[in-house]
Scaffold this motif. Structure first.
Motif, PDB file in Angstrom:
ATOM      1  N   GLN A   1      -3.664  17.150   8.160  1.00 49.79           N
ATOM      2  CA  GLN A   1      -2.418  15.952   9.155  1.00 49.79           C
ATOM      3  C   GLN A   1      -3.590  14.629   9.433  1.00 49.79           C
ATOM      4  OE1 GLN A   1      -2.722  18.682  12.635  1.00 49.79           O
ATOM      5  NE2 GLN A   1      -0.532  18.778  11.934  1.00 49.79           N
ATOM      6  N   ALA A   2      -5.125  15.141   9.055  1.00 44.12           N
ATOM      7  CA  ALA A   2      -5.975  14.552   9.183  1.00 44.12           C
ATOM      8  C   ALA A   2      -6.265  12.890   7.964  1.00 44.12           C
ATOM      9  CB  ALA A   2      -7.819  14.584   8.834  1.00 44.12           C
ATOM     10  N   ALA A   3      -5.439  13.564   6.588  1.00 48.16           N
ATOM     11  CA  ALA A   3      -4.536  12.765   5.265  1.00 48.16           C
ATOM     12  C   ALA A   3      -3.462  11.649   5.757  1.00 48.16           C
ATOM     13  CB  ALA A   3      -4.579  13.393   4.578  1.00 48.16           C
ATOM     14  N   VAL A   4      -2.768  12.332   6.480  1.00 51.03           N
ATOM     15  CA  VAL A   4      -1.479  11.561   6.928  1.00 51.03           C
ATOM     16  C   VAL A   4      -2.032   9.913   7.840  1.00 51.03           C
ATOM     17  CG1 VAL A   4       0.016  11.425   8.039  1.00 51.03           C
ATOM     18  CG2 VAL A   4      -0.059  12.863   6.641  1.00 51.03           C
TER      19      VAL A   4
ATOM     20  N   LYS B   1       0.503  -1.835  -0.199  1.00 49.71           N
ATOM     21  CA  LYS B   1      -0.121   0.064   0.263  1.00 49.71           C
ATOM     22  C   LYS B   1       0.574   1.512   0.049  1.00 49.71           C
ATOM     23  CE  LYS B   1      -3.969  -1.865   2.684  1.00 49.71           C
ATOM     24  NZ  LYS B   1      -4.676  -2.326   3.940  1.00 49.71           N
ATOM     25  N   ILE B   2       0.951   1.731  -0.856  1.00 46.11           N
ATOM     26  CA  ILE B   2       1.013   3.505  -0.844  1.00 46.11           C
ATOM     27  C   ILE B   2       0.209   4.530  -0.472  1.00 46.11           C
ATOM     28  CG2 ILE B   2       2.716   4.702  -2.580  1.00 46.11           C
ATOM     29  CD1 ILE B   2       4.337   2.778  -1.971  1.00 46.11           C
ATOM     30  N   GLY B   3       0.619   5.469  -0.235  1.00 41.27           N
ATOM     31  CA  GLY B   3      -0.310   6.828  -0.104  1.00 41.27           C
ATOM     32  C   GLY B   3      -0.266   7.891  -0.249  1.00 41.27           C
TER      33      GLY B   3
ATOM     34  N   ASP C   1      -1.281  -0.809  -4.256  1.00 41.45           N
ATOM     35  CA  ASP C   1      -2.585  -0.786  -4.092  1.00 41.45           C
ATOM     36  C   ASP C   1      -2.571   0.693  -3.578  1.00 41.45           C
ATOM     37  OD1 ASP C   1      -5.416   0.181  -3.010  1.00 41.45           O
ATOM     38  OD2 ASP C   1      -5.538  -0.972  -1.197  1.00 41.45           O
ATOM     39  N   LEU C   2      -2.696   1.905  -4.483  1.00 42.81           N
ATOM     40  CA  LEU C   2      -2.705   2.977  -4.643  1.00 42.81           C
ATOM     41  C   LEU C   2      -3.570   3.751  -3.442  1.00 42.81           C
ATOM     42  CD1 LEU C   2      -0.074   5.567  -4.831  1.00 42.81           C
ATOM     43  CD2 LEU C   2      -2.054   6.094  -6.944  1.00 42.81           C
ATOM     44  N   LEU C   3      -4.033   4.567  -2.583  1.00 43.75           N
ATOM     45  CA  LEU C   3      -4.246   5.034  -1.546  1.00 43.75           C
ATOM     46  C   LEU C   3      -4.429   6.561  -1.098  1.00 43.75           C
ATOM     47  CD1 LEU C   3      -4.212   2.747   1.651  1.00 43.75           C
ATOM     48  CD2 LEU C   3      -6.248   2.171  -0.844  1.00 43.75           C
TER      49      LEU C   3
ATOM     50  N   LYS D   1      -3.207   4.782   9.603  1.00 41.17           N
ATOM     51  CA  LYS D   1      -3.868   3.491  10.143  1.00 41.17           C
ATOM     52  C   LYS D   1      -4.639   2.710   9.205  1.00 41.17           C
ATOM     53  CE  LYS D   1      -6.798   6.738  13.342  1.00 41.17           C
ATOM     54  NZ  LYS D   1      -7.795   7.457  13.730  1.00 41.17           N
ATOM     55  N   GLN D   2      -3.976   2.542   7.084  1.00 39.71           N
ATOM     56  CA  GLN D   2      -4.460   1.480   6.752  1.00 39.71           C
ATOM     57  C   GLN D   2      -3.297   0.685   6.203  1.00 39.71           C
ATOM     58  OE1 GLN D   2      -7.394   2.806   3.226  1.00 39.71           O
ATOM     59  NE2 GLN D   2      -6.784   5.021   4.397  1.00 39.71           N
TER      60      GLN D   2
END
Length: 400
Positions: free
Chosen positions: A95-98, A42-44, A81-83, A103-104
């Motif tokens: 900050q909420a995005a990070v 997973k990559i954010g 899996d690109l999130l 958490k994922q």
């Protein structure tokens, strides 16, 4: 080995009770043990999905996604899996995005358009020990980081590249009017770099800096009084720093005020959709900008990248897309170096070992502060058929 000899060897080994060893060694007819399939990772991707930053956010997403398209949607051999997470337009939303991506269970993160957001998420990223390859925001004051890398630039370098160039390019009587937006993170970096290279005491830049509104969506007259004040000294050149909708408004209001001299700025002034917004279009002709990328660079990596980007999006790529494409590339190499079951910490260590990157901007590599050592280019807005384009003029410097 002949079929007869092979049969005889098997018979002898069977008699000795070692038939299991033969099975473990495979055969000589091309059969091999099945290899394990690399596990998905997973990559954010953090980028603004609405508001004034959306255009840059789209480019960040486009660049990273294009690299995946050209590499079977894999990084380091692993299916990706690109999130995506919405950076929003402030520190809290960033900050909420990070937090959501961590958490994922992401292996690494990339993106980040805003320098304010980059500062705001710094401690969270460092404490999580998950690498972030920033592909836009890069204030020079972001120091002593371990898990934050940047594939874009450091903001003072754009000012330094232009200061060094204009110092020699301008005549002894040519004055520079410096007009900058107030309260924008990074603007002081640009100014400091420009004055450092031009010369603090040079009389050609001795006049006061004129500060304007820092709004990302300024009105039709937002800059008028400040521009008139800056032009009172009859400058030959205007040096400025704007991007997005603010850049288009500034250029139009500057031309409406009667200034027909040369405009110089970091490349964000004419990058992305800015040139499409300027009316009349001729107001943008001749603007010169310094940037770490030009879509018409003639190298193999850029020919592949720019061609694929134009084919997919029917647009020329920007530095935002290029830096995000490169973020995917360095992750690809680092994940491969980290081994078959990479952890975030192993990937972070591997990022320091990848060496020179063959990039659309030209070859570059990470320096000690984890930012690129790279070339800077001078570009000029010219007509390319019916559209305006940033055209490469020459190289300015290698910085970083």
């Amino acid at each position: 080995m002949s079929q007869m000899n092979r049969r005889r060897a098997l018979q002898l080994l069977a008699a000795l009770g070692t038939g299991g060893l033969v099975a473990g060694c495979g055969s000589d007819d091309g059969e091999q043990e099945p290899t394990s399939t690399p596990s998905p990772i997973k990559i954010g991707l953090i980028a603004p999905q609405s508001g004034a930053g959306k255009a840059i956010g789209d480019e960040l997403a486009n660049g990273f996604d294009l690299y995946l398209d050209l590499n079977e949607r894999r990084l380091g051999g692993h299916p990706v899996d690109l999130l995506t997470a919405d950076e929003g337009d402030n520190v809290k939303s960033g900050q909420a995005a990070v937090d959501g991506l961590l958490k994922q269970g992401v292996l690494a993160m990339t993106g980040v358009a805003s320098s304010s957001v980059m500062f705001g998420i710094r401690d969270v990223v460092e404490q999580a020990r998950v690498p972030l390859i920033g592909s836009n925001a890069s204030p020079s004051s972001l120091q002593s980081v371990v898990y934050i890398w940047r594939t874009s630039y450091v903001l003072d370098e754009a000012g330094r590249a232009l200061g060094r160039y204009l110092k020699d390019e301008l005549g002894p009587a040519d004055r520079v009017a410096t007009i900058l937006p107030e309260g924008i993170v990074g603007v002081e970096d640009v100014l400091a770099g420009f004055r450092q290279e031009f010369g603090e005491s040079d009389p050609r830049i001795a006049s006061q800096v004129v500060w304007t509104s820092g709004s990302s969506n300024p009105g039709k007259t937002a800059y008028v009084s400040d521009i008139n004040r800056a032009l009172a000294n009859n400058p030959a050149v205007v040096f400025c720093f704007y991007s997005g909708p603010a850049a288009a408004e500034f250029i139009m209001q500057l031309r409406d005020a009667g200034f027909r001299g040369r405009i110089y700025a970091p490349g964000f002034l004419t990058e992305g959709t800015v040139l499409e917004s300027i009316r009349p279009a001729n107001d943008a002709l001749g603007i010169r900008t310094a940037l770490n990328y030009s879509a018409d660079l003639n190298n193999a990596a850029n020919r592949r990248f720019a061609s694929a980007y134009r084919k997919k999006h029917n647009l020329s790529p920007t530095t935002y897309a290029m830096a995000s494409y490169d973020a995917a590339k360095v992750l690809d190499q680092a994940i491969r170096l980290a081994g078959p079951a990479p952890t975030p910490q192993q990937v972070n260590l591997a990022l320091g070992r990848i060496g020179q990157i063959d990039s659309p901007r030209g070859a570059w590599q990470f320096n000690q502060p984890r930012t690129p050592q790279q070339k800077w280019y001078l570009r000029e807005v010219q007509r390319d058929g019916q559209v305006l384009s940033n055209v490469l003029v020459n190289e300015l410097a290698t910085l970083g």
